[in-house]
Each structure stands twice: as structure tokens, then as C-alpha cells.
Design a protein around this motif. Structure first.
Motif, PDB file in Angstrom:
ATOM      1  N   ARG A 151       0.731  -1.169  -0.235  1.00 55.24           N
ATOM      2  CA  ARG A 151       0.079  -0.022   0.012  1.00 55.24           C
ATOM      3  C   ARG A 151       1.314   1.088  -0.133  1.00 55.24           C
ATOM      4  O   ARG A 151       1.935   1.167   0.441  1.00 55.24           O
ATOM      5  CB  ARG A 151      -0.951  -0.038   1.353  1.00 55.24           C
ATOM      6  CG  ARG A 151      -0.320  -0.178   2.509  1.00 55.24           C
ATOM      7  CD  ARG A 151      -1.252   0.343   3.747  1.00 55.24           C
ATOM      8  NE  ARG A 151      -0.647  -0.613   5.206  1.00 55.24           N
ATOM      9  CZ  ARG A 151      -1.406  -1.443   5.228  1.00 55.24           C
ATOM     10  NH1 ARG A 151      -1.423  -2.229   5.066  1.00 55.24           N
ATOM     11  NH2 ARG A 151      -0.426  -1.324   6.730  1.00 55.24           N
ATOM     12  N   VAL A 152       0.615   1.875  -0.729  1.00 57.29           N
ATOM     13  CA  VAL A 152       1.271   3.690  -0.837  1.00 57.29           C
ATOM     14  C   VAL A 152       0.945   4.326   0.954  1.00 57.29           C
ATOM     15  O   VAL A 152      -0.963   4.347   0.894  1.00 57.29           O
ATOM     16  CB  VAL A 152       0.525   3.853  -1.215  1.00 57.29           C
ATOM     17  CG1 VAL A 152       1.397   5.757  -1.529  1.00 57.29           C
ATOM     18  CG2 VAL A 152       0.946   4.097  -2.546  1.00 57.29           C
ATOM     19  N   VAL A 153       1.710   4.378   1.464  1.00 53.95           N
ATOM     20  CA  VAL A 153       1.977   5.040   2.892  1.00 53.95           C
ATOM     21  C   VAL A 153       1.228   6.691   2.639  1.00 53.95           C
ATOM     22  O   VAL A 153       1.038   7.177   1.746  1.00 53.95           O
ATOM     23  CB  VAL A 153       2.727   5.388   3.814  1.00 53.95           C
ATOM     24  CG1 VAL A 153       3.270   5.917   5.107  1.00 53.95           C
ATOM     25  CG2 VAL A 153       3.712   4.414   3.631  1.00 53.95           C
ATOM     26  N   ALA A 154      -0.429   6.389   2.964  1.00 60.84           N
ATOM     27  CA  ALA A 154      -1.280   7.730   3.263  1.00 60.84           C
ATOM     28  C   ALA A 154      -0.443   9.372   3.003  1.00 60.84           C
ATOM     29  O   ALA A 154       0.057   9.004   4.741  1.00 60.84           O
ATOM     30  CB  ALA A 154      -2.621   7.626   4.287  1.00 60.84           C
ATOM     31  N   GLY A 155      -0.573   9.787   2.789  1.00 55.05           N
ATOM     32  CA  GLY A 155      -0.201  10.998   3.086  1.00 55.05           C
ATOM     33  C   GLY A 155       1.628  11.154   2.455  1.00 55.05           C
ATOM     34  O   GLY A 155       2.436  12.530   2.976  1.00 55.05           O
ATOM     35  N   SER A 156       2.249  10.683   1.813  1.00 57.82           N
ATOM     36  CA  SER A 156       3.640   9.808   1.496  1.00 57.82           C
ATOM     37  C   SER A 156       3.779  10.906   0.448  1.00 57.82           C
ATOM     38  O   SER A 156       4.910  11.119  -0.163  1.00 57.82           O
ATOM     39  CB  SER A 156       3.863   9.077   1.191  1.00 57.82           C
ATOM     40  OG  SER A 156       3.487   8.162   0.942  1.00 57.82           O
ATOM     41  N   GLY A 157       2.642  10.878  -0.513  1.00 56.66           N
ATOM     42  CA  GLY A 157       3.029  11.544  -1.699  1.00 56.66           C
ATOM     43  C   GLY A 157       3.438  13.119  -2.160  1.00 56.66           C
ATOM     44  O   GLY A 157       3.438  13.692  -1.337  1.00 56.66           O
ATOM     45  N   THR A 158       4.492  13.012  -3.286  1.00 57.00           N
ATOM     46  CA  THR A 158       5.040  14.396  -2.938  1.00 57.00           C
ATOM     47  C   THR A 158       5.658  14.938  -4.750  1.00 57.00           C
ATOM     48  O   THR A 158       4.853  13.894  -5.323  1.00 57.00           O
ATOM     49  CB  THR A 158       6.721  14.143  -2.292  1.00 57.00           C
ATOM     50  OG1 THR A 158       7.064  13.890  -3.759  1.00 57.00           O
ATOM     51  CG2 THR A 158       6.907  14.374  -1.223  1.00 57.00           C
ATOM     52  N   GLY A 159       5.521  16.276  -4.712  1.00 59.91           N
ATOM     53  CA  GLY A 159       5.045  16.965  -5.523  1.00 59.91           C
ATOM     54  C   GLY A 159       3.990  16.405  -6.888  1.00 59.91           C
ATOM     55  O   GLY A 159       3.059  16.916  -5.843  1.00 59.91           O
ATOM     56  N   GLU A 160       4.262  16.138  -8.025  1.00 57.01           N
ATOM     57  CA  GLU A 160       2.698  15.827  -8.883  1.00 57.01           C
ATOM     58  C   GLU A 160       1.888  14.616  -8.588  1.00 57.01           C
ATOM     59  O   GLU A 160       0.868  13.918  -8.484  1.00 57.01           O
ATOM     60  CB  GLU A 160       3.325  15.794  -9.973  1.00 57.01           C
ATOM     61  CG  GLU A 160       3.251  17.042 -10.706  1.00 57.01           C
ATOM     62  CD  GLU A 160       4.220  16.981 -12.577  1.00 57.01           C
ATOM     63  OE1 GLU A 160       3.308  18.157 -13.000  1.00 57.01           O
ATOM     64  OE2 GLU A 160       5.174  16.005 -12.176  1.00 57.01           O
ATOM     65  N   LEU A 161       3.214  13.863  -6.988  1.00 58.28           N
ATOM     66  CA  LEU A 161       1.995  12.666  -6.610  1.00 58.28           C
ATOM     67  C   LEU A 161       1.591  12.668  -4.861  1.00 58.28           C
ATOM     68  O   LEU A 161       1.460  12.047  -4.389  1.00 58.28           O
ATOM     69  CB  LEU A 161       2.932  11.581  -6.090  1.00 58.28           C
ATOM     70  CG  LEU A 161       3.735  11.038  -8.114  1.00 58.28           C
ATOM     71  CD1 LEU A 161       4.593  10.054  -7.927  1.00 58.28           C
ATOM     72  CD2 LEU A 161       2.382  10.606  -9.319  1.00 58.28           C
ATOM     73  N   THR A 162       1.433  14.298  -4.855  1.00 58.99           N
ATOM     74  CA  THR A 162       0.626  14.248  -3.542  1.00 58.99           C
ATOM     75  C   THR A 162      -0.633  13.790  -3.511  1.00 58.99           C
ATOM     76  O   THR A 162      -1.035  13.924  -4.725  1.00 58.99           O
ATOM     77  CB  THR A 162       0.817  16.080  -3.336  1.00 58.99           C
ATOM     78  OG1 THR A 162       2.162  15.815  -3.756  1.00 58.99           O
ATOM     79  CG2 THR A 162       0.010  16.682  -2.289  1.00 58.99           C
ATOM     80  N   GLY A 163      -0.906  13.287  -2.463  1.00 60.61           N
ATOM     81  CA  GLY A 163      -2.338  12.550  -2.548  1.00 60.61           C
ATOM     82  C   GLY A 163      -2.356  11.684  -2.960  1.00 60.61           C
ATOM     83  O   GLY A 163      -3.548  10.187  -3.168  1.00 60.61           O
ATOM     84  N   LEU A 164      -1.482  11.312  -3.894  1.00 61.48           N
ATOM     85  CA  LEU A 164      -1.711   8.813  -4.154  1.00 61.48           C
ATOM     86  C   LEU A 164      -2.489   8.080  -3.389  1.00 61.48           C
ATOM     87  O   LEU A 164      -1.539   8.482  -2.497  1.00 61.48           O
ATOM     88  CB  LEU A 164       0.175   8.886  -4.812  1.00 61.48           C
ATOM     89  CG  LEU A 164       0.012   7.685  -5.245  1.00 61.48           C
ATOM     90  CD1 LEU A 164      -0.205   7.193  -6.265  1.00 61.48           C
ATOM     91  CD2 LEU A 164       1.580   7.583  -5.334  1.00 61.48           C
ATOM     92  N   GLN A 165      -2.679   7.641  -3.775  1.00 64.87           N
ATOM     93  CA  GLN A 165      -3.425   5.619  -2.839  1.00 64.87           C
ATOM     94  C   GLN A 165      -3.391   5.272  -3.793  1.00 64.87           C
ATOM     95  O   GLN A 165      -3.817   5.330  -5.080  1.00 64.87           O
ATOM     96  CB  GLN A 165      -4.847   6.403  -3.065  1.00 64.87           C
ATOM     97  CG  GLN A 165      -4.859   7.565  -1.487  1.00 64.87           C
ATOM     98  CD  GLN A 165      -6.844   7.858  -1.438  1.00 64.87           C
ATOM     99  OE1 GLN A 165      -8.049   6.681  -1.551  1.00 64.87           O
ATOM    100  NE2 GLN A 165      -7.014   8.910  -1.496  1.00 64.87           N
TER     101      GLN A 165
END
Length: 131
Positions: free
Chosen positions: A99-113
Motif C-alpha cells: 500500500r501507498v503510505v497515506a500522505g507520503s506523496g510529493t510533487g505531482e504525486l501528492t494525494g496518491l493512494q
């Protein structure tokens, strides 16, 4: 945007350090690992660094890991943390998850799930990219 990924990777580094031997001779050994990967899929390209904890005994094995992936996903650049693991043993079905760790996305991947599995040098992941 919803997207399904089947992304191959190469395991560039897997440096394990065994933990001290357990006092109980029947207890399985454990280890800590530093890892590095290169992702080379159509939808995800980039590199990752991270850590894993492992157990590997005669009646079962397990690992848990976190890695920070930096690169391009569906044309968007940034990074995110992927948490994954697997376990198997006598009398229990094999379990695998990622799983993608909630809140870990940066740049254009902010909010990724996303959720999926890591197995046999392939990351299979269903992701949701914010609009």
C-alpha cells in the motif's frame, strides 16, 4: 484518475544484518535489511531506497518493508512511500500486500493512494491519482 500498474523492478541492493541469535534455539532468526531498487515499467519508472525486517525459520517466513520511490508515475513526477510485506508458514495461507503510505506523496504525486502486492520482481498496484 484510476490506474492499474504491473511494474517490473530490479533489486539492486539487499544488504542484510542478522539480529543476535535468540536465547530460545527453536526461535526463528530475524534480520534487518537495507534495500535499493530500480523500477522500469511503462507507467512507473524510478528508483527506491528503503528498509525491511525479515524472519525466516523452518516453519515459516515473513517480511515487512518500506521504500521511498522517486520517479515518474503516469507522466507525473514526485515520490511516495510504499509499505509492503508477505508471510507464509505451516498451516497458514500465504499473505502478500502493498500500500501507498497515506500522505507520503510529493510533487505531482501528492494525494496518491494505492494498494496491491510485491512478488517475483513485479509491483502490481491499483492507484488513484488526484485530478
Amino acid at each position: 484518475m484510476d490506474l492499474h500498474l504491473d511494474t517490473p523492478f530490479s533489486l539492486d541492493t539487499w544488504d542484510g544484518v542478522a539480529d543476535p541469535a535468540p536465547a530460545d534455539p527453536d526461535a526463528p532468526p530475524t534480520a534487518r535489511v537495507v534495500l535499493a531498487k530500480t523500477y522500469t515499467g511503462d507507467q512507473l519508472t524510478g528508483s527506491a531506497t528503503g528498509h525491511a525486517l525479515t524472519t525466516n525459520g523452518p516453519r515459516g517466513a515473513s517480511y515487512v518493508a518500506q521504500e521511498r520511490i522517486t520517479g515518474t508515475l503516469a507522466g507525473r513526477t514526485g515520490s511516495f512511500v510504499l509499505e509492503h510485506g508477505a508471510s507464509m508458514g505451516e498451516g497458514a495461507p500465504t499473505a502478500q500486500w502493498a500500500r501507498v503510505v497515506a500522505g507520503s506523496g510529493t510533487g505531482e504525486l501528492t494525494g496518491l493512494q494505492g494498494t496491491g502486492v510485491v512478488a517475483h520482481q513485479l509491483l502490481t498496484l491499483d492507484v488513484v491519482l488526484p485530478d
